[in-house]
Design an enzyme around this catalytic site. Sequence first.
Site, PDB file in Angstrom:
ATOM      1  N   GLU A 272       0.844  -1.199   0.000  1.00  0.00           N
ATOM      2  CA  GLU A 272       0.000   0.000   0.000  1.00  0.00           C
ATOM      3  C   GLU A 272       0.874   1.242   0.000  1.00  0.00           C
ATOM      4  O   GLU A 272       1.584   1.526   0.978  1.00  0.00           O
ATOM      5  CB  GLU A 272      -0.930   0.020   1.214  1.00  0.00           C
ATOM      6  CG  GLU A 272      -1.819   1.255   1.238  1.00  0.00           C
ATOM      7  CD  GLU A 272      -2.734   1.313   2.440  1.00  0.00           C
ATOM      8  OE1 GLU A 272      -3.362   2.383   2.658  1.00  0.00           O
ATOM      9  OE2 GLU A 272      -2.831   0.308   3.162  1.00  0.00           O
ATOM     10  N   LYS A 404      -8.392 -15.314  16.173  1.00  0.00           N
ATOM     11  CA  LYS A 404      -8.564 -14.913  14.774  1.00  0.00           C
ATOM     12  C   LYS A 404      -9.995 -14.519  14.435  1.00  0.00           C
ATOM     13  O   LYS A 404     -10.457 -14.721  13.311  1.00  0.00           O
ATOM     14  CB  LYS A 404      -8.080 -16.035  13.840  1.00  0.00           C
ATOM     15  CG  LYS A 404      -6.618 -16.392  14.061  1.00  0.00           C
ATOM     16  CD  LYS A 404      -6.172 -17.593  13.274  1.00  0.00           C
ATOM     17  CE  LYS A 404      -4.720 -17.924  13.616  1.00  0.00           C
ATOM     18  NZ  LYS A 404      -4.239 -19.152  12.963  1.00  0.00           N
ATOM     19  N   ASP A 480       1.724 -14.429  12.668  1.00  0.00           N
ATOM     20  CA  ASP A 480       0.583 -15.027  11.974  1.00  0.00           C
ATOM     21  C   ASP A 480      -0.315 -13.902  11.463  1.00  0.00           C
ATOM     22  O   ASP A 480      -0.952 -13.213  12.266  1.00  0.00           O
ATOM     23  CB  ASP A 480      -0.204 -15.927  12.931  1.00  0.00           C
ATOM     24  CG  ASP A 480      -1.277 -16.735  12.214  1.00  0.00           C
ATOM     25  OD1 ASP A 480      -1.669 -16.347  11.093  1.00  0.00           O
ATOM     26  OD2 ASP A 480      -1.743 -17.748  12.781  1.00  0.00           O
ATOM     27  N   HIS A 578      -2.760  10.137  -1.684  1.00  0.00           N
ATOM     28  CA  HIS A 578      -2.928   8.822  -2.304  1.00  0.00           C
ATOM     29  C   HIS A 578      -2.834   8.910  -3.822  1.00  0.00           C
ATOM     30  O   HIS A 578      -2.375   7.974  -4.470  1.00  0.00           O
ATOM     31  CB  HIS A 578      -4.260   8.201  -1.881  1.00  0.00           C
ATOM     32  CG  HIS A 578      -4.191   7.507  -0.552  1.00  0.00           C
ATOM     33  ND1 HIS A 578      -4.131   8.183   0.630  1.00  0.00           N
ATOM     34  CD2 HIS A 578      -4.143   6.187  -0.229  1.00  0.00           C
ATOM     35  CE1 HIS A 578      -4.075   7.331   1.631  1.00  0.00           C
ATOM     36  NE2 HIS A 578      -4.069   6.104   1.140  1.00  0.00           N
TER      37      HIS A 578
END
Length: 593
Positions: A272, A404, A480, A578
């Site tokens: 990004e 998660k 993770d 951006h």
Amino acid sequence: MDIRRRPPKPPRPTAVNGGTHPHQHQHQRQHRRNEKASTSSSSSSSSSSGGGPKASDALPLPLYLTNAVFFTLFFSVAYYLLHRWRDKIRTSTPLHVVNLSELAAIVTLIASFIYLLGFFGIDFVQSFISRASHYDAAWDDDDLEEEEDDVLIDSSRCCPPPAKPKFADADPALYSEEDEDIIQAVLNGAVPSYSLESKLGDCKRAAAIRREWLQRTTGRSLQGLPLEGFDYDSILGQCCESPVGYVQIPVGIAGPLLLDGFEYMVPMATTEGCLVASMNRGCKAIHLSRGADSQVYRDGMTRAPVVKFGSAVRACELFYYLENRVNFDTLAVVFNGSSRFARLQSIFPSLSGMTLHIRFNCSTGDAMGMNMVSKGVQNVLDYLQNDFPDMEVIGISGNFCSDKKPAAVNWILGRGKSVVCEAVIKEEVVKEVLKTSVSKLVQLHLNKNFVGSAMAGSVGGYNAHASNIVSAIFIATGQDPAQNVESSHCLTNIVSINDGRDIHASVTMPCIEVGTVGGGTQLASQSACLNMLGVKGASQGSPGSNSRRLATIIAGSVLAGELSLLSAMAAGDVVKSHMKYNRSSKDISNAAS
């Protein structure tokens, strides 16, 4: 032989050290071609006069007689059948009812039609064969001439012929016929692709063979997915099964982040644009404001199995047993025996009818600790079976952990490392570095992070973009990535202080789940990023301090990212930034063309 499928000839050497001059070779080749052309023309004339083989030579009668016979048969039989079918129509006789003579006529009609259909293609086939043979002879003559010329040229100047591949469209890493045999065995189902590592004893070779099998099975190329440059032995039985390559993600550096008196250059693996640049600006604002302070106020990984009894009353008996402090000390001894670093801290049971969800919480040293706590929980469940033989273990995880997934239990009780980080940003820094004002920044924060998140019913999402920072650091340091879900739970708070001149900014993150040993942390690239932060591996002097330090660095990085993004929004610069840093001019030019 189709000459269009011939490969291009290798380039000829243009310089000769000795012997005959190249122009003399050219004259000799031209002379030989003229001789062969005259020979070829004479042979072709003799062939056209009847000496060469023709497709019509296979016929038992001369061609003109054979043609006359079949033309006569075709039209005669066709006339006869049409006449018979007209009579059947007049007498209302079914057309499919035929006698012996009509059946013979139909067979004759079909046979003559097949012959005539083939006859019109004989000349075409004859000419095609002759033309292909002519080109083959010409190509072979040229090859022969070049081989003869090579005798006159210094062998040290000749280019060697290109090596033929062992098999078509093979991966460059495959060079042996044995590899091709293994690929065929996998394609035929004789060898499972997941067992290649154990059968071959070579992880890289197994990945290359599996990659080629995958390309042939799917018909899709994996070009662009690199195979070379990775240690496949390092992930065997630990990080990834059935590998066929690895994905490249750029790693940027943000900082220095001044946190607790130390400076850190923070690695961020991201695709990004603007993210690293934005965090750099936040780090600068914190650094110019004398740094940030952090604290780990809770540290414990959780696992919550679910068990079931025959009645709710019986489930309550286990509930009371687990809340008894004396029983907790006994269970802690059983739990702690599973690891040198696992230390049981608390047990939190939750009842639902006949089922009981038991949330175990323990410290895990410098490891993230999911496997460690699961092993300890299994020991406790086995021990409880002695006093509660009617207890049925439904699952080692009953989602009360909660791993998660966004969950209020993690938001309230915490999971992993619970961290708070704060900094006081001076008014001049807000104006000169963050390019906004204190009042605008505080107003945006309240309406976005608090009001907007509450209206959305967010759980743990009272922030601007904590997940951006957490994900980038997680990937760079071998954590993770899926645990970014709860690790990004963050409460950002920005208030004005000192009569509205400065701001106090803080992030409270109750469940950062990280480790500096195990899993992806031992891979070369991720290990290098941990080493950059000074938290690689396990701490020898103070177990758990490296993973706690990593958690505080993540929280400090999130604080920098929050300050920068909120300031850009308050100043109205987000879209412009951006468009400048997060847009591919290459893609735009391609789309325009």
